[in-house]
Design a protein around this motif. Structure first.
Motif, PDB file in Angstrom:
ATOM      1  N   ASP A  99     -12.431   4.986 -11.039  1.00 12.33           N
ATOM      2  CA  ASP A  99     -12.297   4.487  -9.667  1.00 12.33           C
ATOM      3  C   ASP A  99     -12.984   5.516  -8.767  1.00 12.33           C
ATOM      4  N   GLU A 111      -1.998  -3.947  -6.856  1.00 14.85           N
ATOM      5  CA  GLU A 111      -1.125  -2.852  -7.283  1.00 14.85           C
ATOM      6  C   GLU A 111       0.342  -3.255  -7.174  1.00 14.85           C
ATOM      7  N   LYS A 169       0.810  -1.213   0.000  1.00 18.93           N
ATOM      8  CA  LYS A 169       0.000   0.000   0.000  1.00 18.93           C
ATOM      9  C   LYS A 169       0.845   1.265   0.000  1.00 18.93           C
ATOM     10  N   PRO A 170       0.696   2.098  -1.020  1.00 21.84           N
ATOM     11  CA  PRO A 170       1.447   3.351  -1.037  1.00 21.84           C
ATOM     12  C   PRO A 170       0.722   4.346  -0.138  1.00 21.84           C
ATOM     13  N   TRP A 211      -1.987  -3.369 -11.439  1.00 22.23           N
ATOM     14  CA  TRP A 211      -2.198  -1.970 -11.766  1.00 22.23           C
ATOM     15  C   TRP A 211      -1.100  -1.105 -11.174  1.00 22.23           C
ATOM     16  N   GLY A 236      -0.231   2.402  -9.537  1.00 22.83           N
ATOM     17  CA  GLY A 236      -0.955   3.399  -8.746  1.00 22.83           C
ATOM     18  C   GLY A 236      -0.642   4.831  -9.176  1.00 22.83           C
TER      19      GLY A 236
HETATM   20  C1  PEP Z   1      -5.721   1.825  -4.359  1.00 21.07           C
HETATM   21  O1  PEP Z   1      -6.269   1.497  -5.410  1.00 21.07           O
HETATM   22  O2  PEP Z   1      -5.956   1.294  -3.278  1.00 21.07           O
HETATM   23  C2  PEP Z   1      -4.815   3.006  -4.373  1.00 21.07           C
HETATM   24  C3  PEP Z   1      -3.925   3.205  -3.413  1.00 21.07           C
HETATM   25  O3  PEP Z   1      -5.039   3.793  -5.393  1.00 21.07           O
HETATM   26  P1  PEP Z   1      -4.375   5.184  -5.909  1.00 21.07           P
HETATM   27  O4  PEP Z   1      -3.106   4.800  -6.558  1.00 21.07           O
HETATM   28  O5  PEP Z   1      -5.440   5.596  -6.878  1.00 21.07           O
HETATM   29  O6  PEP Z   1      -4.255   6.111  -4.744  1.00 21.07           O
END
Ligand code: PEP
Ligand code: MN
Length: 361
Positions: A202, A90, A57-58, A109, A111
């Motif tokens: 999204d 991600e 998680k970023p 994906w 991010g």
């Molecule tokens: C996510 O999809 O949980 C996410 C961190 O998305 P984003 O890169 O759009 O902030």
């Protein structure tokens, strides 16, 4: 710069698809149980085609939950085994990408924070070479269509043709009702540049709050987007990330029930005829608008020459304020949107001043 990317339609890698492409699952995978229980409930709704779950998680700031990491890959595999849904996560660096590909994750994906960095995107693209994964590229955090396109190109040059763009909104400069403001004009521009690229929205990351999900999702369909990625959790109140924007699988189904999915066209000839007629009227009016603008510019040019002869500045601020006030007032009387009229006249005025200063040079 016109570019041509070879991009496969969604149906080629997801033959069961019955438009639109709906992806759902938790923001973060938190445990095997949470991953699988959420997936089982989601799979009951046949409109969900792909399961999502973040492992790495970023987080904008350190100190919050940063994801379970690699251990969750096998929980995603389990989700796929138990529900039959393709799974996605991600990836934000070469190692994530390698691990996800080795684990047979179907959708990877990139991010929003990673898309903003060409080095990161290139590093990911290099690992993707030779794989037939589906890759989705979120918009960068800033509304720069070239940066977004650049990331899509890098992935495409690595031989990835199963490509999708995701509109997740952009970092706002001030407090707004949404967490990330949507920029539909950026989406339209991407569609214009890459007409065969599937684009989904999204609404979870745009909204930041679950109550806005319906409105944003409907807007995405109204704009002709190809699908949605919506975060869902078996118990959003206990979610370790993005708890305000997640919905239960039941709530997701209720949102989907209300959404009107529009077709880009219809086979109804009466509708097509009517539309053609209205469009030709628009075309004629647009031509008239341009002709009138050209006449306006001719007069502006005359005024410019006249000002030059009399040694007067191109810009006269009082006249400009008066003009703007009058135009806004007239616009209001004609039921035109005030902001639209203001922006329109700012543009017209800007070009008139440019023309007059050129005459004076
Ligand atoms: C996510 O999809 O949980 C996410 C961190 O998305 P984003 O890169 O759009 O902030
Ligand atoms: Mn999230």
């Amino acid at each position: 710069m016109g570019i041509q990317l070879t991009i496969n339609p969604i149906k080629s890698w997801l033959p069961t698809i019955d438009n639109p492409l709906l992806i759902s699952g938790p923001c973060s995978i938190e445990s095997e149980e949470q991953a699988i229980e959420t997936a089982k409930l989601l799979a009951k709704d046949k409109r969900v085609f792909v399961y999502r779950g973040g492992l790495w998680k970023p987080r904008t700031r350190p100190g919050s939950f940063e994801g379970v990491g690699s251990i969750g890959l096998k929980w995603l595999q389990q989700v796929k085994k138990e529900t039959g849904l393709p799974v996605g996560t991600e990836v934000a660096n070469a190692q994530h990408t390698e691990e996800a590909l080795n684990a047979g994750i179907d959708v990877l994906w990139i991010g929003a924070r990673s898309t903003a960095s060409p080095f990161v995107v290139q590093e990911i693209a290099d690992v993707l070479k030779g794989s037939n994964a589906v890759v989705m590229v979120k918009n960068p955090v800033n509304p720069d269509v070239q940066l977004w396109m650049g990331a899509l190109e890098r992935v495409n040059r690595a031989g990835i043709n199963n490509l999708v763009a995701i509109h997740r909104g952009f970092t706002p400069f001030r407090d707004t009702e949404y967490r990330n403001y949507p920029s539909w004009k950026t989406v339209i521009e991407l569609r214009r540049l890459l007409p065969n690229l599937p684009i989904i929205s999204d609404p979870s990351h745009i909204a930041g709050k679950r109550e806005f999900l319906f409105k944003i999702s409907q807007k995405a369909f109204d704009m002709g987007l190809d699908g949605l990625m919506i975060e869902s959790h078996i118990d959003p109140s206990c979610a370790l990330s993005d708890k305000d924007q997640q919905v239960t699988p039941d709530e997701l189904s209720a949102i989907l029930d209300r959404l009107v999915i529009r077709n880009e066209s219809t086979s109804n000839p009466q509708f097509e005829n009517q539309l053609d007629m209205l469009r030709s009227r628009i075309d004629a009016i647009d031509t008239e608008l341009l002709e009138m603008l050209a006449s306006r510019m001719e007069i502006v040019q005359k005024i410019g020459t006249y000002k030059k002869e009399n040694n007067v500045t191109a810009l006269q601020i009082n006249r400009w304020s008066e003009l703007m006030n009058n135009r806004v007032k007239t616009g209001k009387e004609l039921q035109l949107n005030e902001t639209f009229v203001k922006i329109l006249f700012q543009l017209i005025h800007e070009d008139s001043v440019r023309m007059q200063t050129e005459i004076m040079d």
